[in-house]
Design a protein around this motif. Structure first.
Motif, PDB file in Angstrom:
ATOM      1  N   SER A   3       0.848  -1.246  -0.035  1.00  0.00           N
ATOM      2  CA  SER A   3       0.033  -0.165  -0.077  1.00  0.00           C
ATOM      3  C   SER A   3       0.928   1.335   0.121  1.00  0.00           C
ATOM      4  CB  SER A   3      -1.011  -0.044   1.157  1.00  0.00           C
ATOM      5  OG  SER A   3      -2.057  -1.153   1.132  1.00  0.00           O
ATOM      6  N   ILE A   4       1.795   1.268   0.921  1.00  0.00           N
ATOM      7  CA  ILE A   4       2.703   2.443   0.927  1.00  0.00           C
ATOM      8  C   ILE A   4       3.340   2.797  -0.270  1.00  0.00           C
ATOM      9  CG2 ILE A   4       4.629   3.741   2.044  1.00  0.00           C
ATOM     10  CD1 ILE A   4       2.016   3.456   3.687  1.00  0.00           C
ATOM     11  N   GLN A   5       4.037   1.598  -1.094  1.00  0.00           N
ATOM     12  CA  GLN A   5       4.647   1.856  -2.394  1.00  0.00           C
ATOM     13  C   GLN A   5       3.506   2.438  -3.100  1.00  0.00           C
ATOM     14  OE1 GLN A   5       6.097  -2.174  -2.607  1.00  0.00           O
ATOM     15  NE2 GLN A   5       8.206  -1.619  -1.984  1.00  0.00           N
ATOM     16  N   SER A   6       2.441   1.802  -3.289  1.00  0.00           N
ATOM     17  CA  SER A   6       1.538   2.355  -4.272  1.00  0.00           C
ATOM     18  C   SER A   6       1.089   3.701  -4.203  1.00  0.00           C
ATOM     19  CB  SER A   6       0.225   1.475  -4.397  1.00  0.00           C
ATOM     20  OG  SER A   6       0.480   0.181  -4.416  1.00  0.00           O
ATOM     21  N   LEU A   7       1.174   4.326  -2.912  1.00  0.00           N
ATOM     22  CA  LEU A   7       0.829   5.646  -2.649  1.00  0.00           C
ATOM     23  C   LEU A   7       2.145   6.469  -2.803  1.00  0.00           C
ATOM     24  CD1 LEU A   7      -1.096   5.458   0.741  1.00  0.00           C
ATOM     25  CD2 LEU A   7      -2.070   5.883  -1.709  1.00  0.00           C
ATOM     26  N   GLN A   8       3.178   6.093  -2.926  1.00  0.00           N
ATOM     27  CA  GLN A   8       4.487   6.351  -3.546  1.00  0.00           C
ATOM     28  C   GLN A   8       4.416   7.008  -4.863  1.00  0.00           C
ATOM     29  OE1 GLN A   8       6.790   8.256  -1.663  1.00  0.00           O
ATOM     30  NE2 GLN A   8       7.116   7.425   0.192  1.00  0.00           N
ATOM     31  N   TRP A   9       3.979   5.946  -5.625  1.00  0.00           N
ATOM     32  CA  TRP A   9       3.889   5.786  -7.034  1.00  0.00           C
ATOM     33  C   TRP A   9       2.892   6.811  -7.608  1.00  0.00           C
ATOM     34  CZ3 TRP A   9      -0.199   4.329 -10.145  1.00  0.00           C
ATOM     35  CH2 TRP A   9      -0.188   3.993 -11.323  1.00  0.00           C
ATOM     36  N   ARG A  10       1.626   7.027  -7.023  1.00  0.00           N
ATOM     37  CA  ARG A  10       0.729   7.796  -7.038  1.00  0.00           C
ATOM     38  C   ARG A  10       1.126   9.333  -7.250  1.00  0.00           C
ATOM     39  NH1 ARG A  10      -2.634  11.576  -6.376  1.00  0.00           N
ATOM     40  NH2 ARG A  10      -1.414  12.189  -4.257  1.00  0.00           N
ATOM     41  N   TYR A  11       0.720  10.074  -8.085  1.00  0.00           N
ATOM     42  CA  TYR A  11       0.705  11.452  -8.010  1.00  0.00           C
ATOM     43  C   TYR A  11      -0.203  11.904  -8.955  1.00  0.00           C
ATOM     44  CZ  TYR A  11       2.717  11.578 -12.906  1.00  0.00           C
ATOM     45  OH  TYR A  11       2.602  11.536 -14.275  1.00  0.00           O
ATOM     46  N   ALA A  12      -0.642  13.637  -8.728  1.00  0.00           N
ATOM     47  CA  ALA A  12      -1.404  14.126  -9.651  1.00  0.00           C
ATOM     48  C   ALA A  12      -1.151  14.399 -11.124  1.00  0.00           C
ATOM     49  CB  ALA A  12      -2.038  15.476  -9.004  1.00  0.00           C
ATOM     50  N   VAL A  13      -1.414  13.376 -11.970  1.00  0.00           N
ATOM     51  CA  VAL A  13      -0.833  13.498 -13.346  1.00  0.00           C
ATOM     52  C   VAL A  13      -1.205  14.575 -14.072  1.00  0.00           C
ATOM     53  CG1 VAL A  13      -1.027  12.267 -15.613  1.00  0.00           C
ATOM     54  CG2 VAL A  13      -1.040  10.913 -13.771  1.00  0.00           C
ATOM     55  N   LYS A  14      -0.105  15.198 -14.762  1.00  0.00           N
ATOM     56  CA  LYS A  14      -0.365  16.536 -15.281  1.00  0.00           C
ATOM     57  C   LYS A  14      -0.477  16.397 -17.018  1.00  0.00           C
ATOM     58  CE  LYS A  14       0.227  18.530 -11.363  1.00  0.00           C
ATOM     59  NZ  LYS A  14      -0.936  18.830 -10.706  1.00  0.00           N
ATOM     60  N   ASP A 189       6.255  11.851 -20.951  1.00  0.00           N
ATOM     61  CA  ASP A 189       6.929  12.899 -21.037  1.00  0.00           C
ATOM     62  C   ASP A 189       6.160  13.804 -19.898  1.00  0.00           C
ATOM     63  OD1 ASP A 189       4.585  13.302 -22.557  1.00  0.00           O
ATOM     64  OD2 ASP A 189       5.457  14.662 -23.992  1.00  0.00           O
ATOM     65  N   ASP A 190       5.635  13.342 -19.108  1.00  0.00           N
ATOM     66  CA  ASP A 190       4.918  13.817 -18.139  1.00  0.00           C
ATOM     67  C   ASP A 190       6.079  14.526 -17.093  1.00  0.00           C
ATOM     68  OD1 ASP A 190       3.629  15.302 -15.843  1.00  0.00           O
ATOM     69  OD2 ASP A 190       2.288  13.716 -15.621  1.00  0.00           O
ATOM     70  N   PHE A 191       6.399  15.762 -16.975  1.00  0.00           N
ATOM     71  CA  PHE A 191       7.345  16.287 -16.285  1.00  0.00           C
ATOM     72  C   PHE A 191       7.515  16.011 -14.702  1.00  0.00           C
ATOM     73  CE2 PHE A 191       4.421  19.457 -15.355  1.00  0.00           C
ATOM     74  CZ  PHE A 191       4.611  19.913 -14.203  1.00  0.00           C
ATOM     75  N   MET A 192       6.180  15.486 -14.292  1.00  0.00           N
ATOM     76  CA  MET A 192       6.226  15.257 -12.716  1.00  0.00           C
ATOM     77  C   MET A 192       6.339  13.739 -12.624  1.00  0.00           C
ATOM     78  SD  MET A 192       4.854  17.825 -10.909  1.00  0.00           S
ATOM     79  CE  MET A 192       4.020  17.153  -9.675  1.00  0.00           C
ATOM     80  N   LYS A 193       6.526  12.979 -13.548  1.00  0.00           N
ATOM     81  CA  LYS A 193       6.297  11.361 -13.229  1.00  0.00           C
ATOM     82  C   LYS A 193       7.444  11.003 -12.224  1.00  0.00           C
ATOM     83  CE  LYS A 193       7.992   9.418 -17.430  1.00  0.00           C
ATOM     84  NZ  LYS A 193       9.038   8.470 -16.916  1.00  0.00           N
ATOM     85  N   ASP A 194       8.522  11.554 -12.436  1.00  0.00           N
ATOM     86  CA  ASP A 194       9.738  11.174 -11.606  1.00  0.00           C
ATOM     87  C   ASP A 194      10.091  11.989 -10.493  1.00  0.00           C
ATOM     88  OD1 ASP A 194       9.995   8.840 -13.269  1.00  0.00           O
ATOM     89  OD2 ASP A 194      11.061   9.982 -15.067  1.00  0.00           O
ATOM     90  N   LEU A 195       9.408  12.820 -10.174  1.00  0.00           N
ATOM     91  CA  LEU A 195       9.595  13.893  -9.118  1.00  0.00           C
ATOM     92  C   LEU A 195       9.359  13.123  -7.879  1.00  0.00           C
ATOM     93  CD1 LEU A 195       8.492  17.167 -10.365  1.00  0.00           C
ATOM     94  CD2 LEU A 195      10.798  16.335 -10.609  1.00  0.00           C
ATOM     95  N   LYS A 196      10.244  13.370  -6.609  1.00  0.00           N
ATOM     96  CA  LYS A 196       9.991  12.711  -5.544  1.00  0.00           C
ATOM     97  C   LYS A 196       8.899  13.623  -5.052  1.00  0.00           C
ATOM     98  CE  LYS A 196      14.599  11.204  -4.487  1.00  0.00           C
ATOM     99  NZ  LYS A 196      15.789  11.239  -3.513  1.00  0.00           N
ATOM    100  N   LYS A 197       8.143  12.713  -3.847  1.00  0.00           N
ATOM    101  CA  LYS A 197       7.064  13.311  -3.309  1.00  0.00           C
ATOM    102  C   LYS A 197       7.451  14.595  -2.161  1.00  0.00           C
ATOM    103  CE  LYS A 197       3.281  10.233  -3.485  1.00  0.00           C
ATOM    104  NZ  LYS A 197       2.319  11.183  -4.395  1.00  0.00           N
TER     105      LYS A 197
END
Length: 210
Positions: A3-14, A189-197
């Motif tokens: 669950s924690i890894q999944s929530l780390q993977w999630r972000y608000a996709v741009k 190419d979403d610039f947000m996808k590899d940024l740390k939370k």
């Protein structure tokens, strides 16, 4: 992933991959998750509108502060509230209780009468606020399920509900839009996808009392 890894993977996709679509099974999972969301008294004064229509999605972009995710997403989920909630909805809820659980009348009736009175005595503004709170519960649940299912999403409050209601003719269904959730798959190419939370430390946001 846990669950924690999944929530780390999630972000608000741009930026979503405009050419990739969720499967029927994935959409059905989100529908079931929405239906299983906890709501106050179990009354579910909310509904989910599911859109998979690029023409409509594009039309909604101008009413979404020009956020292109609405057009790019595989599907757009719109969380709505029931604008005509009344004691009949309470009656229908307890009919389902009896049908599913076979609960005797002498157990059901006191609580049913209490809820009918509660709903009747609330102002329309109070009912709207209460129903919107249930929509936010559902959004949180959907975001977690999306993360666990590796479905990308972008929760949105930044839209014009009145225009959504107009485009989708929601008033005819006694509905009003509250929240928007485009879902699909992130673009490479979403610039947000590899940024740390960016989050507070646990001890800054959690208070333990023992």
């Amino acid at each position: 992933m846990n669950s924690i890894q999944s929530l780390q993977w999630r972000y608000a996709v741009k930026k979503f991959d405009n050419n990739t679509y969720l499967s029927d099974q994935q959409i059905n999972t989100l529908k079931e998750a929405f239906n299983l969301t906890a709501t106050s008294y179990g009354l579910q004064p909310i509904k989910l509108v599911v859109i998979k229509n690029k023409e409509i999605q594009q039309q909604l972009v101008e009413h979404s502060w020009n956020q292109q995710q609405v057009a790019q997403a595989s599907h757009v989920l719109i969380l709505c509230i029931d604008t005509h909630l009344n004691e009949n909805d309470v009656e229908k809820y307890f009919e389902r209780v009896q049908e599913i659980r076979n609960t005797p009348d002498d157990i059901i009736n006191p609580f049913k009468d209490y809820l009918k009175q509660l709903i009747t005595n609330k102002s329309s503004e109070d009912l709207t606020t209460w129903a919107k709170n249930q929509a936010y519960l559902a959004l949180g649940n959907l975001l977690t399920v999306c993360a666990n299912e590796q479905i990308d999403s972008c929760p949105m409050e930044g839209f014009i509900p009145e225009k959504y209601d107009e485009v989708l003719d929601l008033a005819s269904k006694n509905l009003s839009s509250v929240l928007v959730l485009p879902v699909g798959f992130r673009a490479e190419d979403d610039f947000m996808k590899d940024l740390k939370k960016v989050r507070k430390n646990i001890d800054e946001i959690v208070v333990e009392i023992s």
